[in-house]
Design an enzyme around this catalytic site. Structure first.
Site, PDB file in Angstrom:
ATOM      1  N   ARG A  70      17.020 -37.145 -27.177  1.00  0.00           N
ATOM      2  CA  ARG A  70      16.355 -35.886 -26.887  1.00  0.00           C
ATOM      3  C   ARG A  70      14.905 -35.929 -27.332  1.00  0.00           C
ATOM      4  NH1 ARG A  70      18.081 -30.987 -30.621  1.00  0.00           N
ATOM      5  NH2 ARG A  70      15.920 -30.415 -30.130  1.00  0.00           N
ATOM      6  N   LEU A  71      14.113 -35.090 -26.704  1.00  0.00           N
ATOM      7  CA  LEU A  71      12.766 -34.777 -27.166  1.00  0.00           C
ATOM      8  C   LEU A  71      12.692 -33.269 -27.291  1.00  0.00           C
ATOM      9  CD1 LEU A  71      10.410 -37.017 -24.958  1.00  0.00           C
ATOM     10  CD2 LEU A  71      11.006 -37.378 -27.354  1.00  0.00           C
ATOM     11  N   ASP A  72      12.096 -32.786 -28.370  1.00  0.00           N
ATOM     12  CA  ASP A  72      11.939 -31.351 -28.542  1.00  0.00           C
ATOM     13  C   ASP A  72      11.105 -30.778 -27.403  1.00  0.00           C
ATOM     14  OD1 ASP A  72      13.359 -31.440 -30.907  1.00  0.00           O
ATOM     15  OD2 ASP A  72      11.566 -31.627 -32.145  1.00  0.00           O
ATOM     16  N   ARG A  73      11.318 -29.519 -27.132  1.00  0.00           N
ATOM     17  CA  ARG A  73      10.625 -28.857 -26.016  1.00  0.00           C
ATOM     18  C   ARG A  73       9.113 -29.047 -26.043  1.00  0.00           C
ATOM     19  NH1 ARG A  73      12.052 -22.778 -23.892  1.00  0.00           N
ATOM     20  NH2 ARG A  73      10.894 -22.892 -21.941  1.00  0.00           N
TER      21      ARG A  73
END
Length: 259
Positions: A52-55
């Site tokens: 994942r990558l943060d928003r």
């Protein structure tokens, strides 16, 4: 449309823009534009997340084109077999190269993690960091007549939630644009004077062995206009030669991406 960095019969990697969710989330149940659905519609097949990558973070996002591909990639991330490289603009002058070994207590979001059980035991968290450049701008922030910034390269060896933001805040060099762990006064100043109206954290590169062929892969993501403008203001345009400007989707493109 999103920029596709790499695609073969097993994998696809895109350059995620800042502000985009990877998948639908409790963080914003009404958000219609998410990376997974956009990529699915763009390439005409389902994708499976592996990390994942943060928003607010931009950069390389790697996905599988089958559940098995997603599983193999996720396993590589979990076993720390994939090297991740980020770049950040931070407050103050950070000039050294070092390894920060600073355990972190799990940080939960009230909305996204509302069903998760809180773990108050600190977990190992290790980040390699290296200062690349510094600048002092003639802009007053608070009681200081000038403002200092640094360009930093980061390689997290573990994958704790918000690890890079929290580690840099611990070093007293918070990332510009970090609304939770950063310096709000510095954030406002950087946004007003240098257009840094987002978290200045970019996932620049992933290095891995292909989970099916074993071939080495180096996946690089270019920088968005906000980053390029900041590098120009601070005189750092030549310091990231592997990153070229990328035109990210406009608001109209995002509105239409969901069909």
């Amino acid at each position: 449309m999103l920029e596709i960095i790499y695609q073969d019969e097993w994998l696809v990697a895109v350059n995620k823009p800042s502000g985009w969710l990877v998948h639908r989330s409790w963080l914003d149940r009404d958000e219609k534009v998410v990376v997974m659905q956009t990529v699915r519609d763009q390439i005409g097949q389902h994708v499976y997340t592996a990390h994942r990558l943060d928003r607010p973070t931009s950069g390389v996002l790697l996905m599988g084109l089958s559940s098995e591909a997603g599983r193999r990639l996720a396993q590589q991330f979990e076993q720390h077999q994939i090297q991740k490289r980020y770049h950040a603009i931070v407050r103050g002058w950070l000039t050294e190269a070092a390894v920060l070994d600073y355990p972190l207590i799990e940080e939960l979001d009230k909305i996204a993690d509302k069903f998760a059980r809180e773990n108050r035991e600190a977990q190992p968290a290790v980040t390699r960091y290296r200062g690349l450049a510094t600048t002092e701008m003639p802009v007053a922030t608070g009681r200081y007549p000038t403002t200092r910034y640094s360009l930093v390269e980061l390689e997290p060896e573990t994958g704790r939630k918000h690890q890079l933001r929290r580690h840099l805040a611990h070093l007293r060099h918070p990332i510009i644009g970090d609304s939770k762990h950063g310096d709000l006064r510095q954030n406002r100043s950087a946004a007003e004077h240098f257009g840094c109206q987002r978290l200045m954290l970019h996932a620049s590169q992933l290095t891995l062995a292909h989970p099916f062929t074993g071939e080495p892969l180096v996946l690089r993501a270019g920088l968005d206009p906000v980053w390029m403008d900041a590098l120009t203001h601070f005189g750092w345009r030549t310091l990231l030669p592997d990153n070229e400007r990328v035109e990210f989707p406009s608001e109209t493109d995002q509105d239409n991406a969901d069909g």
